[in-house]
Design a protein around this motif. Structure first.
Motif, PDB file in Angstrom:
ATOM      1  N   THR A 259       0.328  18.991  11.167  1.00 17.07           N
ATOM      2  CA  THR A 259       0.864  16.986  10.949  1.00 17.07           C
ATOM      3  C   THR A 259      -0.069  17.726   8.911  1.00 17.07           C
ATOM      4  OG1 THR A 259      -0.417  16.301  12.040  1.00 17.07           O
ATOM      5  CG2 THR A 259       1.642  15.943  12.631  1.00 17.07           C
ATOM      6  N   ARG A 260      -0.800  18.442   8.832  1.00 19.44           N
ATOM      7  CA  ARG A 260      -2.057  18.518   8.055  1.00 19.44           C
ATOM      8  C   ARG A 260      -1.227  19.405   6.783  1.00 19.44           C
ATOM      9  NH1 ARG A 260      -6.826  17.086   9.314  1.00 19.44           N
ATOM     10  NH2 ARG A 260      -7.799  17.118   7.734  1.00 19.44           N
ATOM     11  N   LEU A 261      -0.071  20.958   6.804  1.00 17.42           N
ATOM     12  CA  LEU A 261      -0.104  21.435   6.138  1.00 17.42           C
ATOM     13  C   LEU A 261       1.250  20.127   4.786  1.00 17.42           C
ATOM     14  CD1 LEU A 261       0.675  24.412   7.620  1.00 17.42           C
ATOM     15  CD2 LEU A 261      -0.825  24.042   6.202  1.00 17.42           C
ATOM     16  N   ASP A 289      13.548  19.735   7.099  1.00 23.74           N
ATOM     17  CA  ASP A 289      13.155  18.216   6.540  1.00 23.74           C
ATOM     18  C   ASP A 289      11.929  17.938   7.171  1.00 23.74           C
ATOM     19  OD1 ASP A 289      15.312  18.553   4.915  1.00 23.74           O
ATOM     20  OD2 ASP A 289      16.575  17.313   6.812  1.00 23.74           O
ATOM     21  N   GLY A 290      11.125  17.560   6.868  1.00 25.69           N
ATOM     22  CA  GLY A 290       9.801  16.958   6.796  1.00 25.69           C
ATOM     23  C   GLY A 290       8.873  17.917   7.420  1.00 25.69           C
ATOM     24  N   SER A 291       8.638  17.340   8.480  1.00 25.34           N
ATOM     25  CA  SER A 291       7.444  18.433   9.290  1.00 25.34           C
ATOM     26  C   SER A 291       8.300  19.265   9.861  1.00 25.34           C
ATOM     27  CB  SER A 291       6.590  16.955  10.155  1.00 25.34           C
ATOM     28  OG  SER A 291       7.622  17.110  11.708  1.00 25.34           O
ATOM     29  N   MET A 292       9.303  19.268   9.798  1.00 22.37           N
ATOM     30  CA  MET A 292      10.047  20.534  10.931  1.00 22.37           C
ATOM     31  C   MET A 292       9.637  21.583   9.828  1.00 22.37           C
ATOM     32  SD  MET A 292      11.665  20.413  13.806  1.00 22.37           S
ATOM     33  CE  MET A 292      12.153  21.929  13.529  1.00 22.37           C
ATOM     34  N   ARG A 295       6.380  22.631  11.412  1.00 22.66           N
ATOM     35  CA  ARG A 295       6.250  23.794  12.919  1.00 22.66           C
ATOM     36  C   ARG A 295       7.463  24.889  12.615  1.00 22.66           C
ATOM     37  NH1 ARG A 295       8.709  18.973  16.404  1.00 22.66           N
ATOM     38  NH2 ARG A 295       7.163  18.154  15.801  1.00 22.66           N
ATOM     39  N   THR A 296       7.933  24.998  11.654  1.00 19.82           N
ATOM     40  CA  THR A 296       9.010  25.991  11.763  1.00 19.82           C
ATOM     41  C   THR A 296       7.716  27.022  11.133  1.00 19.82           C
ATOM     42  OG1 THR A 296      11.329  24.916  11.527  1.00 19.82           O
ATOM     43  CG2 THR A 296      11.242  26.920  10.424  1.00 19.82           C
ATOM     44  N   LEU A 297       7.053  27.217  10.185  1.00 17.50           N
ATOM     45  CA  LEU A 297       6.385  28.190   9.549  1.00 17.50           C
ATOM     46  C   LEU A 297       5.163  28.449  10.828  1.00 17.50           C
ATOM     47  CD1 LEU A 297       5.293  29.944   7.351  1.00 17.50           C
ATOM     48  CD2 LEU A 297       3.867  27.373   6.622  1.00 17.50           C
ATOM     49  N   LEU A 298       4.849  27.311  11.772  1.00 20.58           N
ATOM     50  CA  LEU A 298       3.948  28.235  12.849  1.00 20.58           C
ATOM     51  C   LEU A 298       4.259  28.750  13.746  1.00 20.58           C
ATOM     52  CD1 LEU A 298       1.744  24.644  12.430  1.00 20.58           C
ATOM     53  CD2 LEU A 298       1.406  26.845  11.379  1.00 20.58           C
ATOM     54  N   LEU A 299       5.600  28.665  14.124  1.00 21.72           N
ATOM     55  CA  LEU A 299       6.327  29.181  15.100  1.00 21.72           C
ATOM     56  C   LEU A 299       6.994  31.058  14.801  1.00 21.72           C
ATOM     57  CD1 LEU A 299       7.334  29.331  18.011  1.00 21.72           C
ATOM     58  CD2 LEU A 299      10.142  28.140  16.720  1.00 21.72           C
ATOM     59  N   MET A 300       6.719  30.618  13.274  1.00 19.86           N
ATOM     60  CA  MET A 300       6.725  32.241  13.219  1.00 19.86           C
ATOM     61  C   MET A 300       6.049  33.034  12.846  1.00 19.86           C
ATOM     62  SD  MET A 300       9.415  31.489   9.287  1.00 19.86           S
ATOM     63  CE  MET A 300      11.153  31.184   9.691  1.00 19.86           C
TER      64      MET A 300
END
Length: 356
Positions: A259-261, A289-292, A295-300
């Motif tokens: 949520t902070r990036l 979109d949005g916070s996804m 989330r997608t970057l951190l999952l990678m």
């Protein structure tokens, strides 16, 4: 390299039978491959302490695939490396000319690992990779059983010389064995303890390593009580294994980073520049979109493992230093809200994106 090519290398255990008579190891043994044959010069690390004409005693051993050995004269010798020109690839290592059973001092390390109420003390040559030692030790134990104790490890050690380890307060902690030879200068890939200190209680411990024949101190360090507080004899929590700072930051703050990036463009550019992300992966993140996106970057990054997380931490520190500081030390600001930022608090890439 003469032209482009692929270089593959690994360290191997020393087999001193392969040494040319009158020579002893002065660094790790490397098995090197270059399928294209474009490798022409190599720098081999050593940990010798030079005095007088000591550099002239260093050379490089070449061990062919048929296990035949030859000694090569260096192209150049520095305080850290022996440089040679090569014609082909196989096994190479830095060596030194020296009568057997007579050794000069080398740069060494004293590394400490806490396992429950036992402090494992390793004596190693300085050209080992500390992170590799930590990983190898971690594999020997159950996860979370052993913790690397950071201290000032540098010292000078003489191979095949006997050393004694003592603790202060004297007699309060048991040290075993009472004395031991420094023998892990050649085949040290097992990373086994030279000494063990059995801690009797949670308290500050001062360790002193001395050469037995002269009683001269070669290394001394004080380990504060809070560094050994993870011992099961004094705490119910098991010790944690050593984790590099970038990986520790990533896993500790992953939920908050979702949520902070807020400004991803400079971060994605930095990660793409250091090849953590390829263009397709960057596009996949940007299309969310949005916070996804976060989330997608951190999952990678989670799937790519420790080195990718270290690079992410470095890039984030460059792009958003204040976010890193806030996540690492939120109590400095008194609340969990963002501190107010003036334009001069923003780095250049952040200013550009805000303007954009």
């Amino acid at each position: 390299m003469e032209t482009a090519g692929e270089v593959q290398y690994r360290t191997e255990p020393w087999n001193c039978v392969q040494l040319v008579d009158g020579y002893v190891p002065a660094g790790p043994l490397f098995d090197i491959k270059c399928p294209q044959g474009t490798l022409s010069k190599l720098h081999f690390p050593h940990c010798e302490v030079f005095s007088g004409k000591g550099r002239k005693h260093l050379s490089v051993i070449h061990i062919s695939d048929s296990d035949e050995s030859e000694t090569l004269d260096p192209y150049e010798t520095t305080d850290s490396y022996v440089v040679i020109n090569i014609r082909g690839c196989s096994k190479y290592a830095a060596t030194k000319k020296q009568p057997k059973k007579k050794y000069s001092p080398i740069h060494g390390l004293v590394l400490l690992f806490l396992h429950q109420s036992t402090l494992n003390v390793l004596l190693l040559p300085k050209n080992v990779d500390i992170s590799e030692v930590c990983e190898k030790r971690k594999k020997m134990k159950e996860p979370g059983e052993e913790m690397y104790i950071e201290t000032t490890p540098n010292c000078k050690l003489i191979p095949e010389t006997t050393y004694c380890l003592s603790s202060d307060p004297d007699g309060e902690h048991e040290v075993t064995p009472l004395s031991a030879e420094f023998v892990d200068y050649e085949n040290y890939t097992n990373y086994c303890p030279t000494f063990q200190v059995l801690l009797s209680k949670l308290a500050q411990v001062k360790l002193n390593l001395t050469e037995k024949s002269t009683n001269e101190s070669v290394w001394c360090s004080v380990i504060p009580a809070n560094q050994i507080g993870g011992s099961p004899s004094t705490s119910s929590s098991p010790s944690s294994p050593y984790t590099p700072p970038g990986q520790d930051f990533f896993h500790r703050h992953k939920a908050e980073l979702e949520t902070r990036l807020g400004l991803l463009r400079p971060i994605l550019s930095g990660l793409e520049k250091c090849r953590v992300l390829n263009p397709q992966e960057r596009e996949e993140v940007e299309n969310k979109d949005g916070s996804m996106r976060n989330r997608t970057l951190l999952l990678m990054l989670e799937k790519k493992g420790g080195p990718a997380q270290e690079e992410f931490y470095r890039v984030l520190l460059e792009c958003d230093e204040y976010l890193v500081k806030h996540l690492k030390r939120p109590h400095d600001y008194g609340t969990s809200e963002h501190p107010s930022l003036s334009r001069r608090d923003l780095n250049k890439s952040t200013q550009e994106e805000v303007a954009y």
